[in-house]
Design a protein around this motif. Sequence first.
Motif, short mmCIF file in Angstrom:
data_model
loop_
_atom_site.label_atom_id
_atom_site.label_comp_id
_atom_site.label_asym_id
_atom_site.label_seq_id
_atom_site.Cartn_x
_atom_site.Cartn_y
_atom_site.Cartn_z
N GLN A 39 0.83 -1.21 0.00
CA GLN A 39 0.00 0.00 0.00
C GLN A 39 0.87 1.26 0.00
OE1 GLN A 39 -3.23 0.25 -0.28
NE2 GLN A 39 -4.18 -1.65 0.43
N ARG A 42 2.35 1.90 -3.47
CA ARG A 42 1.39 2.52 -4.37
C ARG A 42 1.15 3.98 -3.99
NH1 ARG A 42 2.38 -1.00 -7.35
NH2 ARG A 42 0.96 -2.59 -8.22
N ALA A 43 1.08 4.24 -2.68
CA ALA A 43 0.84 5.62 -2.23
C ALA A 43 1.99 6.54 -2.64
CB ALA A 43 0.68 5.64 -0.71
N ARG A 44 3.19 5.96 -2.80
CA ARG A 44 4.34 6.76 -3.22
C ARG A 44 4.49 6.81 -4.74
NH1 ARG A 44 7.52 8.26 1.35
NH2 ARG A 44 6.03 8.14 3.07
N MET A 139 -0.74 2.88 6.71
CA MET A 139 -1.31 2.20 5.55
C MET A 139 -2.27 1.08 5.98
SD MET A 139 0.00 3.65 2.84
CE MET A 139 0.08 5.23 3.69
#
Length: 510
Positions: A39, A42-44, A139
Amino acid sequence: MHPSVHGRATPDKPALIVAETGETVSYAALEARSNRAAQLFRARGLAPGDTIALFLDNIPEYFDLTWGAQRSGLFYVCIPAKLTAPEVEYILADSGATLLIASAALAAVAEKIDLGGRSALAVGPIAAWEDWATAVSAMPATPIADERAGVDMLYSSGTTGRPKGVRVALPEDPAIAAPNVLMQLAVGLYGLGADTIYLSPAPLYHAAPLRWSMTVMRLGGTVVMMRHFEPQAALAAIERYRVTASQWVPTHFVRMLKLSEAERRAHDLSTLKVAIHAAAPCAVPVKQAMIDWWGPVLFEYYAGSEGNGLTAIDSPDWLAHPGSVGRAAYGALHICDDQGAELAPGQEGLVYFSGGTPFEYHNDPAKTAEARHALGWTTLGDIGRMDADGYLYLTDRKSFMIISGGVNIYPQEIENRLITHPRVADVAVIGAPDADMGERVVAVVQPVDMDEAGDDLAAELTAWCRTALSGVKIPRQIDFAADLPRHPTGKLYKRLLRDHYWGETGSRIV
């Protein structure tokens, strides 16, 4: 199979145990932690096909990160923990990694790294770096919506030059739980499964410890990870955790065999059924001594980070074919001369595999081409011969060959003789410049007791070689060193030794 499957089926079962402390990570915890890692990736902004780099010692979070990257479709580069800041910077630039994650134990080097605009996260305190634990704790512990299988991108150890990244394509089957070749070999060759308790004593940034450990987790077994290898601690871990399978390199065997008889017999090793070893040549007397001690539980294979093929041999077959690394278990073997013509059984030449996984050396088309045969076969650069029954015997790496007076000399045979001397802890044999012969054979010896280094020991070792080797193979010079530049995976950085001698002819390195 995949840890996510075991996280649901056997959530409380240990996926990982830290040998020295007993710290345990269950499959449920590994599932949650790797999901949070995915997670965060993906967030980065990391998408399938992107690359991250891990600069870590052996800590439990290693598997949070590798499994998080694996289920995110990323390439994950595992950087050796012994590298300097400029060496790390080279791998970061070469691999195209956009995120670096380092552990606090490596802070002294990490703080000197020029990140070049990359993001960086620290597992533990590293000055001015963002904290991994804080970032990942925010996350969710649920799978990302677009899970896709990723793969490692590992770098050669740089024993003969700058390290090269071995890059394969992302798996054709995007399912994170899709079976792979190593998983099939683990079951077929070694009988690994959910009941396996697997001791991994080596650094996880190397191909074998990382891939075999992750394969055990795919199968639902338990990995017992050593933070650092120490001979007696490894034996104690086998007894304490009732280890059934393990993975070694020959230097581990040598160090354990140097223990006293009382130290070697102090632990119950009866649960150990499989002791896998590879990564470097194992001298015949060393392996014989290990089989005499542990029984017929040794299983050897020959392969590389490239994954282009694999040979395998068990103890009974090895006792019938001493010195062999086995027959092809993945891909097909070919022995060829310098022009690429296939050689007859018994003749020495370059070892090729056909039918294995295609690979390339990242950003190095010349090295990739050098590893290719005209028929598409690939080589790791090793010299060997194959007998009429298909058993492979390795001679040495082509790049390590010494040419003295026009005669080809392979250091491995000389090293195998010297390492069996009771006063030798480690040894490297190289070619040094010689005005008359072109090159002369030099042995650099690490004695068990450095106080014994000197002319008397050199004479004793020369006599030891003369009883087993032809005259041309006898070292013309024996020097002593307190330590050799050996990679923790067992490989020697012969390039560093060669550079020393070719730059300072005849100098001693005590």
